[in-house]
Design a protein around this motif. Sequence first.
Motif: not given
Length: 173
Positions: A123-152
Amino acid sequence: MDLKLVKPTKFLEAEFRAAISEFRKNGENQIESAFARSNYNFDTYLKMTKQAEAGFALPEGFVPFTTYWSVVDDKHVIGFCNFRHYLTNPLMIEGGHIGYSIRPSERRKGYGTQQLALLLEACRWMAYEKVMLTCDYDNIASAKIIEANGGVCSGEAISPRSLKKVLHYWINL
Ligand SMILES: CC(C)(COP(=O)(O)OP(=O)(O)OC[C@H]1O[C@@H](n2cnc3c(N)ncnc32)[C@H](O)[C@@H]1OP(=O)(O)O)[C@@H](O)C(=O)NCCC(=O)NCCS
């Protein structure tokens, strides 16, 4: 371990089919829904992914999107991710820019976290400056993945599809 993102390719058709079978055996029937939409015809699927990236022949409500496979050592397909090129109101409730999965036998090895890191790099190479992700509130693994990659986490909504709470995240690139 050498993980790479590649575009769908005929060279890895057998591996791709093996990964899809694993998801299906695990009851995960919606993973790579483009393959299901192509009636499991691989060449049609390849064509559909190319068309989707170029914005042609999209299903109703879809935006152009790019499909990547995650491949270890240039031969083992271990996951899939999709990058949606822009957001719509429905995607801002559920879906966001990015969707991903790791095949069941390869989970809990760090690949999900690494796969998202590679996609964000693309995405950085494509010059995006920010991206949005969504995750089911009970998908612990996905939330951890997003947060480990800087998701707020920026908020939440109720999915019109599942009626479950979904968390909203943004990642600055
Ligand atoms: C979500 C998914 C991609 C995780 O992939 P993965 O390769 O197992 O992820 P990782 O190994 O990088 O694990 C990330 C973190 O989640 C944790 N985790 C993984 N699976 C977990 C589970 N079932 N329950 C709780 N935590 C879990 C890991 O221990 C790790 O935690 P840590 O960072 O504290 O060590 C995979 O389970 C999947 O494909 N699920 C189905 C599709 C899906 O839910 N996609 C996301 C939609 S938003």
